[in-house]
Scaffold this motif. Structure first.
Motif, PDB file in Angstrom:
ATOM      1  N   ARG A  56       0.841  -1.191   0.000  1.00 60.68           N
ATOM      2  CA  ARG A  56       0.000   0.000   0.000  1.00 60.68           C
ATOM      3  C   ARG A  56       0.878   1.244   0.000  1.00 60.68           C
ATOM      4  NH1 ARG A  56      -5.327   0.810   1.901  1.00 60.68           N
ATOM      5  NH2 ARG A  56      -5.816   2.944   2.564  1.00 60.68           N
ATOM      6  N   GLN A 116      -2.590  -1.202  -8.069  1.00 60.38           N
ATOM      7  CA  GLN A 116      -4.026  -1.092  -7.819  1.00 60.38           C
ATOM      8  C   GLN A 116      -4.267  -0.484  -6.448  1.00 60.38           C
ATOM      9  OE1 GLN A 116      -7.029  -3.770  -9.533  1.00 60.38           O
ATOM     10  NE2 GLN A 116      -7.374  -4.504  -7.441  1.00 60.38           N
ATOM     11  N   VAL A 117      -5.104   0.553  -6.423  1.00 61.42           N
ATOM     12  CA  VAL A 117      -5.379   1.310  -5.201  1.00 61.42           C
ATOM     13  C   VAL A 117      -6.352   0.527  -4.319  1.00 61.42           C
ATOM     14  CG1 VAL A 117      -6.316   3.480  -4.294  1.00 61.42           C
ATOM     15  CG2 VAL A 117      -5.008   3.459  -6.455  1.00 61.42           C
ATOM     16  N   GLY A 118      -6.079   0.510  -3.023  1.00 63.90           N
ATOM     17  CA  GLY A 118      -6.964  -0.162  -2.081  1.00 63.90           C
ATOM     18  C   GLY A 118      -7.926   0.813  -1.430  1.00 63.90           C
ATOM     19  N   ALA A 119      -8.820   0.269  -0.642  1.00 60.85           N
ATOM     20  CA  ALA A 119      -9.820   1.087   0.059  1.00 60.85           C
ATOM     21  C   ALA A 119      -9.167   1.834   1.208  1.00 60.85           C
ATOM     22  CB  ALA A 119     -10.945   0.206   0.568  1.00 60.85           C
ATOM     23  N   VAL A 136      -6.093  -4.459   2.222  1.00 62.67           N
ATOM     24  CA  VAL A 136      -7.194  -5.225   1.646  1.00 62.67           C
ATOM     25  C   VAL A 136      -6.613  -6.134   0.580  1.00 62.67           C
ATOM     26  CG1 VAL A 136      -8.934  -3.456   2.122  1.00 62.67           C
ATOM     27  CG2 VAL A 136      -7.687  -3.388  -0.033  1.00 62.67           C
ATOM     28  N   ARG A 181     -10.109   6.405  -6.854  1.00 62.40           N
ATOM     29  CA  ARG A 181     -11.032   5.597  -6.064  1.00 62.40           C
ATOM     30  C   ARG A 181     -10.446   4.214  -5.790  1.00 62.40           C
ATOM     31  NH1 ARG A 181     -16.007   5.903 -10.097  1.00 62.40           N
ATOM     32  NH2 ARG A 181     -14.259   5.264 -11.430  1.00 62.40           N
ATOM     33  N   PRO A 182     -10.922   3.542  -4.731  1.00 63.27           N
ATOM     34  CA  PRO A 182     -10.502   2.159  -4.489  1.00 63.27           C
ATOM     35  C   PRO A 182     -10.761   1.295  -5.719  1.00 63.27           C
ATOM     36  CG  PRO A 182     -11.685   3.003  -2.590  1.00 63.27           C
ATOM     37  CD  PRO A 182     -11.820   4.043  -3.668  1.00 63.27           C
ATOM     38  N   GLY A 183      -9.791   0.492  -6.065  1.00 66.77           N
ATOM     39  CA  GLY A 183      -9.891  -0.358  -7.242  1.00 66.77           C
ATOM     40  C   GLY A 183      -9.306   0.238  -8.494  1.00 66.77           C
ATOM     41  N   ASP A 184      -9.038   1.547  -8.496  1.00 65.83           N
ATOM     42  CA  ASP A 184      -8.407   2.171  -9.655  1.00 65.83           C
ATOM     43  C   ASP A 184      -7.003   1.614  -9.860  1.00 65.83           C
ATOM     44  OD1 ASP A 184     -10.616   3.715 -10.124  1.00 65.83           O
ATOM     45  OD2 ASP A 184      -9.655   5.641  -9.689  1.00 65.83           O
ATOM     46  N   GLU A 191      -5.128  -4.973  -3.443  1.00 63.63           N
ATOM     47  CA  GLU A 191      -4.312  -3.762  -3.324  1.00 63.63           C
ATOM     48  C   GLU A 191      -2.846  -4.111  -3.520  1.00 63.63           C
ATOM     49  OE1 GLU A 191      -4.014  -0.070  -0.177  1.00 63.63           O
ATOM     50  OE2 GLU A 191      -4.190  -2.083   0.670  1.00 63.63           O
TER      51      GLU A 191
END
Length: 336
Positions: A18, A333-336, A186, A311-314, A189
């Motif tokens: 992350r 990949q971006v996490g929440a 998550v 956003r998360p998932g981007d 991510e």
């Protein structure tokens, strides 16, 4: 070329990490292209159009890379909600050798943060690909249990340019950027895929000779024509992007954000056109900061995460080419 990560199930995160915090700093005064154009007898409007650069910053004489790096890292630590004592590794990235040949400038960054024996620290140089190489090293450190890891990139290119070599003089700027990596929080991510390589068989394109070998003060020189370099750049970027797309199972057209290395405006536009990246997916910074070598990608990463609706998932694709020729691409990949 080093092979890309071996494919797994489609969409799998291969390095679960992350991005905890980022920061960027523009040191010193702003210098306009118009100012430099007048100095070398060029037409300002024509030069701005050709380079895509309106401004760059040049650090004050005597500015220390370690101090600037520590400044950016403090900002990134604050955004990550971490104390400096939490760090277990610091990677210092630069293309021009740091504050000294020995010791590593990373040691001085750690000392400026008040750290004594709590983490290791070392320098990394891979020309304009330095940040992506450091990101890969940092991510692998994290997944093997050594975290958090800080990456700080400091490029003071104004130290190694002069009007006598007008091509680098008219495009280079100074910039500082930092990023801190830790474990993913998550499952979806982290790094989905990466591909890195080097091809030293090409003639030298950008060089800064070692003064201990030449016996005199050196500056950056461009040896290859822009047209010849463009052919090399797209050849190696084709390899890297296709491998990342294949290994991740993600089409380039489906990636939400793209951060190419930005040596000039023409190259940024050329990459966008070749791979079909719409302007809304890019984070242009070269017009504002000039060509800042390894600081280009992390500077745009910080700007992206702080100013765009990520956003998360981007997915964020970072890609570039550096002197050497070194090259690579990394999909995060971006996490929440």
């Amino acid at each position: 070329m080093r092979a890309a990560e071996q494919p797994g199930p489609r969409g799998d995160v291969r390095l679960p990490v992350r991005i905890l915090g980022t920061a960027s700093v523009l040191p010193g005064r702003a210098v306009t292209t118009a100012e430099l154009a007048r100095e070398v007898g060029r037409e300002p409007e024509e030069l701005e159009r050709k380079t895509g650069i309106r401004h760059r910053h040049w650090a004050a004489p005597g500015a220390k890379m370690a101090d600037l790096g520590a400044q950016a890292l403090r900002l990134a630590l604050d955004r990550a909600g971490l104390a400096a004592t939490a760090l277990r590794r610091i990677l210092f990235v630069t293309s021009t050798g740091g504050d000294a040949l020995v010791p590593a400038t990373a040691n001085r960054v750690a000392a400026a943060l008040g750290l004594s024996g709590s983490c290791d620290a070392f320098d990394l140089n891979n020309a304009c690909m330095g940040f992506l190489s450091a990101f890969d090293v940092a991510a692998r450190s994290v997944v093997t249990g050594l975290f958090p890891v800080a990456i700080v990139t400091v490029e003071l290119n104004s130290r190694v340019i002069s009007p006598s070599e007008f091509r680098p003089y008219l495009v280079f700027g100074d910039a500082v950027a930092a990023a801190i990596l830790g474990p993913a929080r998550v499952p979806a991510e982290g790094v989905l895929a990466s591909a890195f390589g080097n091809d030293g068989t090409h003639p030298p394109d950008t060089q800064l000779e070692h003064p201990l070998l030449t016996g005199h003060l050196e500056g950056v020189r461009f040896h290859t024509s822009s047209r010849d370099m463009v052919r090399v750049v797209f050849d190696v970027l084709d390899r890297a992007t296709s491998q990342v797309s294949e290994c991740s199972g993600v089409r380039l057209g489906d990636i939400e954000w793209v951060l190419p290395h930005q040596p000039n405006g023409a190259m940024l536009h050329g990459i966008a056109e070749r791979y079909g990246f719409e302007p809304a997916r890019l984070m242009p910074v070269v017009e504002e900061i000039g060509s800042v070598a390894a600081a280009s990608i992390p500077f745009s990463l910080d700007r992206l995460l702080r100013t765009r609706p990520v956003r998360p998932g981007d997915r964020v694709l970072m890609l570039g080419v550096g002197a050497g020729v070194s090259y690579g691409a990394l999909l995060y990949q971006v996490g929440a």
